[in-house]
Scaffold this motif. Sequence first.
Motif, PDB file in Angstrom:
ATOM      1  N   GLU A 111       0.826  -1.215   0.000  1.00 42.65           N
ATOM      2  CA  GLU A 111       0.000   0.000   0.000  1.00 42.65           C
ATOM      3  C   GLU A 111       0.856   1.258   0.000  1.00 42.65           C
ATOM      4  OE1 GLU A 111      -2.692  -0.113   3.322  1.00 42.65           O
ATOM      5  OE2 GLU A 111      -3.196  -2.189   2.809  1.00 42.65           O
ATOM      6  N   ASP A 112       1.878   1.246   0.869  1.00 50.63           N
ATOM      7  CA  ASP A 112       2.787   2.400   0.931  1.00 50.63           C
ATOM      8  C   ASP A 112       3.410   2.629  -0.444  1.00 50.63           C
ATOM      9  OD1 ASP A 112       2.420   3.080   3.555  1.00 50.63           O
ATOM     10  OD2 ASP A 112       3.921   1.648   4.278  1.00 50.63           O
ATOM     11  N   ARG A 113       3.816   1.526  -1.024  1.00 54.04           N
ATOM     12  CA  ARG A 113       4.482   1.597  -2.316  1.00 54.04           C
ATOM     13  C   ARG A 113       3.569   2.228  -3.360  1.00 54.04           C
ATOM     14  NH1 ARG A 113       8.864  -1.649  -4.223  1.00 54.04           N
ATOM     15  NH2 ARG A 113       8.978  -1.372  -6.479  1.00 54.04           N
ATOM     16  N   ALA A 114       2.322   1.764  -3.386  1.00 54.37           N
ATOM     17  CA  ALA A 114       1.371   2.304  -4.359  1.00 54.37           C
ATOM     18  C   ALA A 114       1.150   3.795  -4.113  1.00 54.37           C
ATOM     19  CB  ALA A 114       0.044   1.551  -4.245  1.00 54.37           C
ATOM     20  N   ARG A 115       1.036   4.148  -2.823  1.00 54.28           N
ATOM     21  CA  ARG A 115       0.813   5.552  -2.482  1.00 54.28           C
ATOM     22  C   ARG A 115       2.000   6.415  -2.919  1.00 54.28           C
ATOM     23  NH1 ARG A 115       2.969   8.237   1.496  1.00 54.28           N
ATOM     24  NH2 ARG A 115       3.679   6.356   2.525  1.00 54.28           N
ATOM     25  N   ILE A 116       3.214   5.908  -2.664  1.00 55.17           N
ATOM     26  CA  ILE A 116       4.404   6.693  -3.012  1.00 55.17           C
ATOM     27  C   ILE A 116       4.474   6.914  -4.515  1.00 55.17           C
ATOM     28  CG2 ILE A 116       6.924   6.651  -3.036  1.00 55.17           C
ATOM     29  CD1 ILE A 116       6.585   4.830  -0.442  1.00 55.17           C
ATOM     30  N   ARG A 121       4.129  10.684  -9.110  1.00 56.08           N
ATOM     31  CA  ARG A 121       3.618  11.069 -10.427  1.00 56.08           C
ATOM     32  C   ARG A 121       3.009  12.466 -10.415  1.00 56.08           C
ATOM     33  NH1 ARG A 121       2.162   5.765 -11.145  1.00 56.08           N
ATOM     34  NH2 ARG A 121       0.076   6.071 -10.302  1.00 56.08           N
ATOM     35  N   ARG A 122       2.403  12.790  -9.278  1.00 55.30           N
ATOM     36  CA  ARG A 122       1.677  14.058  -9.203  1.00 55.30           C
ATOM     37  C   ARG A 122       2.573  15.250  -8.952  1.00 55.30           C
ATOM     38  NH1 ARG A 122      -2.361  11.872  -5.452  1.00 55.30           N
ATOM     39  NH2 ARG A 122      -1.210  13.038  -3.926  1.00 55.30           N
ATOM     40  N   VAL A 129       8.965  12.986  -1.038  1.00 54.64           N
ATOM     41  CA  VAL A 129       7.733  12.245  -0.738  1.00 54.64           C
ATOM     42  C   VAL A 129       8.005  11.362   0.484  1.00 54.64           C
ATOM     43  CG1 VAL A 129       6.159  10.465  -1.572  1.00 54.64           C
ATOM     44  CG2 VAL A 129       6.952  12.261  -3.125  1.00 54.64           C
ATOM     45  N   THR A 130       7.108  11.419   1.441  1.00 58.15           N
ATOM     46  CA  THR A 130       7.301  10.638   2.659  1.00 58.15           C
ATOM     47  C   THR A 130       7.082   9.158   2.386  1.00 58.15           C
ATOM     48  OG1 THR A 130       6.445  12.485   3.900  1.00 58.15           O
ATOM     49  CG2 THR A 130       6.534  10.383   5.040  1.00 58.15           C
ATOM     50  N   VAL A 131       8.043   8.360   2.819  1.00 57.76           N
ATOM     51  CA  VAL A 131       7.899   6.916   2.685  1.00 57.76           C
ATOM     52  C   VAL A 131       7.286   6.359   3.956  1.00 57.76           C
ATOM     53  CG1 VAL A 131       9.087   4.740   2.324  1.00 57.76           C
ATOM     54  CG2 VAL A 131       9.844   6.789   1.107  1.00 57.76           C
ATOM     55  N   LEU A 132       7.905   6.646   5.074  1.00 57.76           N
ATOM     56  CA  LEU A 132       7.403   6.139   6.359  1.00 57.76           C
ATOM     57  C   LEU A 132       7.595   7.199   7.452  1.00 57.76           C
ATOM     58  CD1 LEU A 132       8.449   2.418   6.844  1.00 57.76           C
ATOM     59  CD2 LEU A 132       6.141   3.343   6.757  1.00 57.76           C
ATOM     60  N   ASP A 133       6.704   7.143   8.406  1.00 55.35           N
ATOM     61  CA  ASP A 133       6.657   8.101   9.502  1.00 55.35           C
ATOM     62  C   ASP A 133       7.049   7.400  10.804  1.00 55.35           C
ATOM     63  OD1 ASP A 133       6.203  10.629  10.121  1.00 55.35           O
ATOM     64  OD2 ASP A 133       4.053  10.644   9.729  1.00 55.35           O
ATOM     65  N   ASN A 134       7.373   8.151  11.817  1.00 56.69           N
ATOM     66  CA  ASN A 134       7.601   7.591  13.165  1.00 56.69           C
ATOM     67  C   ASN A 134       8.555   6.398  13.167  1.00 56.69           C
ATOM     68  OD1 ASN A 134       6.053   9.280  14.819  1.00 56.69           O
ATOM     69  ND2 ASN A 134       4.184   8.325  14.030  1.00 56.69           N
ATOM     70  N   LEU A 135       9.732   6.605  12.590  1.00 52.39           N
ATOM     71  CA  LEU A 135      10.701   5.521  12.539  1.00 52.39           C
ATOM     72  C   LEU A 135      11.315   5.276  13.909  1.00 52.39           C
ATOM     73  CD1 LEU A 135      12.782   6.229   9.344  1.00 52.39           C
ATOM     74  CD2 LEU A 135      10.956   4.574   9.686  1.00 52.39           C
ATOM     75  N   SER A 136      11.630   4.048  14.175  1.00 47.76           N
ATOM     76  CA  SER A 136      12.343   3.752  15.425  1.00 47.76           C
ATOM     77  C   SER A 136      13.811   4.150  15.256  1.00 47.76           C
ATOM     78  CB  SER A 136      12.234   2.266  15.740  1.00 47.76           C
ATOM     79  OG  SER A 136      13.014   1.542  14.821  1.00 47.76           O
ATOM     80  N   TRP A 137      14.480   4.312  16.367  1.00 54.00           N
ATOM     81  CA  TRP A 137      15.886   4.693  16.337  1.00 54.00           C
ATOM     82  C   TRP A 137      16.696   3.634  15.622  1.00 54.00           C
ATOM     83  CZ3 TRP A 137      18.598   8.636  16.099  1.00 54.00           C
ATOM     84  CH2 TRP A 137      19.943   8.639  16.421  1.00 54.00           C
TER      85      TRP A 137
ATOM     86  N   ALA B  46      -3.062  21.855  -5.880  1.00 52.85           N
ATOM     87  CA  ALA B  46      -2.398  20.631  -5.437  1.00 52.85           C
ATOM     88  C   ALA B  46      -1.298  20.226  -6.407  1.00 52.85           C
ATOM     89  CB  ALA B  46      -3.436  19.522  -5.281  1.00 52.85           C
ATOM     90  N   GLU B  47      -0.680  21.194  -7.050  1.00 55.39           N
ATOM     91  CA  GLU B  47       0.414  20.932  -7.981  1.00 55.39           C
ATOM     92  C   GLU B  47      -0.029  20.023  -9.115  1.00 55.39           C
ATOM     93  OE1 GLU B  47       3.573  22.144  -7.296  1.00 55.39           O
ATOM     94  OE2 GLU B  47       2.963  23.035  -5.401  1.00 55.39           O
ATOM     95  N   GLY B  48      -1.224  20.236  -9.616  1.00 49.92           N
ATOM     96  CA  GLY B  48      -1.677  19.420 -10.730  1.00 49.92           C
ATOM     97  C   GLY B  48      -2.091  18.039 -10.307  1.00 49.92           C
ATOM     98  N   SER B  49      -2.937  17.975  -9.296  1.00 50.72           N
ATOM     99  CA  SER B  49      -3.415  16.671  -8.844  1.00 50.72           C
ATOM    100  C   SER B  49      -4.863  16.813  -8.396  1.00 50.72           C
ATOM    101  CB  SER B  49      -2.561  16.201  -7.665  1.00 50.72           C
ATOM    102  OG  SER B  49      -3.318  15.343  -6.839  1.00 50.72           O
ATOM    103  N   ILE B  50      -5.665  15.760  -8.635  1.00 48.60           N
ATOM    104  CA  ILE B  50      -7.048  15.874  -8.172  1.00 48.60           C
ATOM    105  C   ILE B  50      -7.125  15.601  -6.674  1.00 48.60           C
ATOM    106  CG2 ILE B  50      -8.064  15.316 -10.403  1.00 48.60           C
ATOM    107  CD1 ILE B  50      -8.693  12.534  -9.119  1.00 48.60           C
TER     108      ILE B  50
END
Lengths: 644, 384
Positions: A111-116, A121-122, A129-137, B46-50
């Motif tokens: 899911e993360d991958r698809a989101r990234i 693209r946009r 672009v954020t890959v992951l949040d709240n990383l452990s040390w 949104a920088e060209g995004s829907i």
Amino acid sequence: MAYVHEDQTRFKTFSRRALLLAGGQTALMASLIGRMYYLQVVEGERYRTLAEDNRINIRLLAPPRGRIVDRFGTALADNQANFQVVVVPEQTSDLGRTLDDLSRIIEVSEEDRARILKEVRRRRPFVPVTVLDNLSWHDVSRLEVNAPALPGVAIEMGQTRRYPFGEPMTQILGYVAAVAEHELSGDPLLELPGFRIGKTGMERRFDDKLRGTAGTSQVEVNAVGRVIRELSRDEGKPGRELVLSVDAGLQNFVHQRLLGVRSASAVVMNVHSGEVLALSSAPSYDASAFNIGLSSRQWQELANDPLGPLNNKAIGGTYAPGSTFKMVVALAAMEAGVSPGHKVFCPGFMELGRSRFHCWKRHGHGWLGMHDGIKQSCDVYFYDIARRAGIDRISEMAVRLGLGEATGIELPGERAGVIPTRAWKQAVIGERWQGGETLVTAIGQGFVLTTPLQLAVMTARLANGGFAVRPTLVRGFRDAMAEGEEAPSSPEATAGHVAEVAASRFAPLGISEAHMKVVGDAMDAVSNHERGTAYRSRIEEEAWALAGKTGTSQVRRISLSERQSGVKKNEDLDWRYRDHGLFVAFAPVHRPRYCCAVVVEHGGSGSRSAAPIARDILIETQRRDPSASGLRPLAAAGGQVRGS
Amino acid sequence: MAVSRLTFERNPEISLADKIGQINWGLVFVITLIAAVGCAMLYSAAEGSIDPWASRQAVRFGAGLALMFAVALIDVRIWFRYAYGLYFGALLLLGAVEFVGTAGMGAQRWIDLKVIQLQPSEVMKVALVVALARFFHGQGDEELARPTTLVVPLALVTAPAALVLKQPDLGTAMMLLMAAGAVFFVAGARLWMFALAAVMAGAAVPIGWQFLRDYQRQRVLTFLDPESDPLGAGYHILQSKIALGSGGLSGKGFLAGTQSHLSFLPEKQTDFIFTMLAEEFGMIGGLVLLGLFFLLFVYGFAIALRSRNQFGRILAIGLTANLFLYVFINIAMVMGLIPVVGVPLPLISYGGTAMLAVMLAFGLVMSVWIHRDIRIPRRGLGDT
């Protein structure tokens, strides 16, 4: 058909006015167009130049919020680095491969991958672009090690507020949350997205000092907004660190102890300096939930909880003090000329006019003097001396001991309570003061209302020899230390206690030493004489022994019919109608240092519900006192096991 | 009774099919066109995004259209009958916000914003006009000449305005007052009363200043001299003017507005969206959008003049005036003509509650249009 005629004139008026309105609106529209023409055509050239200059972009840098630490330097509120891993698409040779490499080090879900990929693209290729949040040390260090093999991957750091102690500390610390519009003050920091501001407790009271001042970073950007270089950077000033007088360990202990009953609050205070070591109201709530944002349902649940977790009952709860008020009455009576040796016969009640005022002991105490009157908490004795002192003297003494007005502690939401006088009743209720009301006041019922903190202040003033000590939660502020630097271990910081001499800072209350001694000895007897009302909750270790006073505060008057239809015991009543149990105490008896006030809501009698809690708290307080570490610490365990 | 029976015979019920046939598709077309411009600007923001704005805004507009049709098909007499009910319902909600908001602790503000606070004041903007239209429907020329007639409508205006002012939301309170002023005006209140009100308002300004919150004063002062604090409070206006002005006559092109996209422009998806439009499409683009809005106003006035009942006339004018206020205040604000107040640009700015409130208003205007030939007696609808 007058109506029809009138409707026609009305329509005419309407049409005329509507056209006028339309004309006005058209004129205003024209002014907008005129303005647009002025800005875009007449001044267009100037603004185009300014837009070019705008390439120097000034970005605000949020300063780290000041920590809040306890008296020993333990962090109560600090900032947790929130690490996120980001990828800058244009710096990778093949984004898909970089993500594959990345997922071998940290978990990147499908899911993360698809989101990234979708986000990439946009956006323009240089936007991270954020890959992951709240990383452990652990993950952060593994990424850092592998950094050379991961082009385009970077780690960014944000900060979130952390409250390591959770619920026990919330009532003091409060919490931070997003800025509301009415809080905007012109400080540009407040307009930063994601900026947090103190909403209640210490976070709010000292928000200005904790916040710090904004830093700025001037960067040069090109026409499409890519940062070319940083021109200058001003780090701003981090927020100052707030040092509280609280002892986190003790606070935790007190809170856990209070959670043993349904709803209660307690205050532990140094009787000389007024420093509050613990101030707890249970149940409490989790502050970090507010930082993330509560759903409206969660909020409703908290706000409607009958146990009032949002209310800090130690300062915002007002209770009739019950018999803990008797010290006030005794001192007022002695000042009015009643001798400590004055004897009263208690047959179990006193009659005044046609009313009968009962003693808690049905068959009476027989003959007793002031010492035994306090020790056994005889109500009839106090009815008698209260009549001799009069309500106004009693109220005056109550105010001198710190009741009936806000103590001024550094927390929002403190309430003043009520100490009634003749004038007060006339002004607020509009009726004359009745003699019977003096009797009711003498046993701390009726109009009198106090907060647990006020009761602690009263006890402190009784214990410190009659100085007008004021409670405080704050030891001071210091500048935040740079990363990795340790707190200086000054003797003052580690000792954590202020010497007795501090009491001289406060003005004497002008109460006779002899009178104070009568009251102090009687409180000693309450818990250390076998006929005292709190004997079961004494501390056996002599060096730590406490002196106290029980109190039971009626929530609901037991009606005459209930009294006659058989004994209606407190335990038989619905929880919310049961009496509040109170206990105030100081220790050690002979060289008082700490005082403690405990109120157990609907806990029944003070000797049974509140006194054991206060005893345990005072043992723990003295056990934790570094200056007492030379004493036999094993005694603590003995004291705790007994009588519980 | 006899009178109302007669009137009803002259007003046979219109069938649903007839009503649908009566829908003013020209108005629907202009509304949709403006909403489409809004979605395009959100796409650019949104920088060209829907995502995250344009798609959600489109969905909301769809819901708003459905609401508009539903409201439009309801008989205008129903709206007349329940006018006060709607008003007091909205007033109750406003009061509830006040009650919840004073319960303490500082967190409510945030919760208010999420679920309640915006909604009641947005609904009230419409409900107030409906209630005033209902009231003035019953007032003839003679009644209007008496100042005492105005006591009731003034109370109808003051109650919500005071509640909104306490929130505190100065902008919305002003809008309520101005929209009500327009209704009073077309309903035929005497001109000397407006003169009196103007004099009194002028006298109240120095007193009102004392009651403004610090941030509100800051906004007024910043408006008077934005260059005084270019990095602080004046930043927004200055940046907005730079972005707008640099757009020139024909703009920098879609998706190519530098100032907006370089984050010099605050709130570019909500209150400052017109700035972005004017930067990317220049003065020509701005004129086109203003023209579309102007068409909407013309429709509103035409519908009002065609209606054969006073309730419908006043309703259509009042709601159109309301819409005009939104548009004028928002655009005047981003161009630095008036102080910064948080008013969105209807149908364009990102935001759900404002969108639904505007579509509700259009629904009512459309209802007035569909039922334009229905007469409503001065004394009301009888006891039905």
